[in-house]
Enzyme design. Sequence first.
Site, PDB file in Angstrom:
ATOM      1  N   THR A  68      13.999   3.292  28.522  1.00 36.63           N
ATOM      2  CA  THR A  68      14.628   2.924  27.246  1.00 36.63           C
ATOM      3  C   THR A  68      15.713   3.899  26.819  1.00 36.63           C
ATOM      4  O   THR A  68      16.481   3.594  25.914  1.00 36.63           O
ATOM      5  CB  THR A  68      13.579   2.887  26.111  1.00 36.63           C
ATOM      6  OG1 THR A  68      13.052   4.210  25.947  1.00 36.63           O
ATOM      7  CG2 THR A  68      12.485   1.875  26.396  1.00 36.63           C
ATOM      8  N   HIS A  99      32.321  11.622  16.407  1.00 34.79           N
ATOM      9  CA  HIS A  99      31.690  12.234  15.237  1.00 34.79           C
ATOM     10  C   HIS A  99      30.747  13.376  15.569  1.00 34.79           C
ATOM     11  O   HIS A  99      30.627  14.315  14.787  1.00 34.79           O
ATOM     12  CB  HIS A  99      30.906  11.182  14.446  1.00 34.79           C
ATOM     13  CG  HIS A  99      31.778  10.153  13.820  1.00 34.79           C
ATOM     14  ND1 HIS A  99      31.282   9.212  12.961  1.00 34.79           N
ATOM     15  CD2 HIS A  99      33.101   9.894  13.917  1.00 34.79           C
ATOM     16  CE1 HIS A  99      32.255   8.422  12.561  1.00 34.79           C
ATOM     17  NE2 HIS A  99      33.378   8.817  13.136  1.00 34.79           N
ATOM     18  N   HIS A 135      32.896  16.627  10.431  1.00 33.91           N
ATOM     19  CA  HIS A 135      32.099  16.536  11.653  1.00 33.91           C
ATOM     20  C   HIS A 135      31.807  17.923  12.224  1.00 33.91           C
ATOM     21  O   HIS A 135      30.685  18.193  12.672  1.00 33.91           O
ATOM     22  CB  HIS A 135      32.797  15.654  12.687  1.00 33.91           C
ATOM     23  CG  HIS A 135      33.032  14.258  12.202  1.00 33.91           C
ATOM     24  ND1 HIS A 135      32.024  13.454  11.700  1.00 33.91           N
ATOM     25  CD2 HIS A 135      34.164  13.522  12.133  1.00 33.91           C
ATOM     26  CE1 HIS A 135      32.532  12.293  11.343  1.00 33.91           C
ATOM     27  NE2 HIS A 135      33.825  12.308  11.590  1.00 33.91           N
TER      28      HIS A 135
END
Length: 150
Positions: A68, A99, A135
């Site tokens: 996953t 970001h 950021h």
Amino acid sequence: MKKVAIANDHAATDMKKEIVKMLENEGYEVLNFGTDTNDSVDYPDYAKKAADAVINGDADCGIVICGTGIGISIAANKVPGIRCGLCKDVTDARLTREHNDANMLAMGARTTGLETAKDIVHTYLTTPFSQGANHIRRIEKLGKLDGSIQ
């Protein structure tokens, strides 16, 4: 030439092999820290090897893949200084670079199709960090949380 560390568990062997081919065809040097068999292995062991290569400067960035992408991304993010983003589409890949200046990418072989995964990798590798002050401030705070920045 950019060096990319890649690691995977048994659930992602086939996807990793295809991603490695793509990267090599695009001129990247690939450092393979993953398993090449379908025999059951523990993803934290492989995530750490790739993350260490990124932190030590042996690789410019890393890609980790498990079933996953969740477990292997958690494992990679335990290594101080790693910012590993789990991406399921190209928007995630673009934003994790713009970001978060993510130095590692995680994907799920059982949840993401191969062509989408290739698009994600390409987007991740070609998107620059935005250098936005907000950021940078947040990334510095992340570094303080894991102790990689004092």
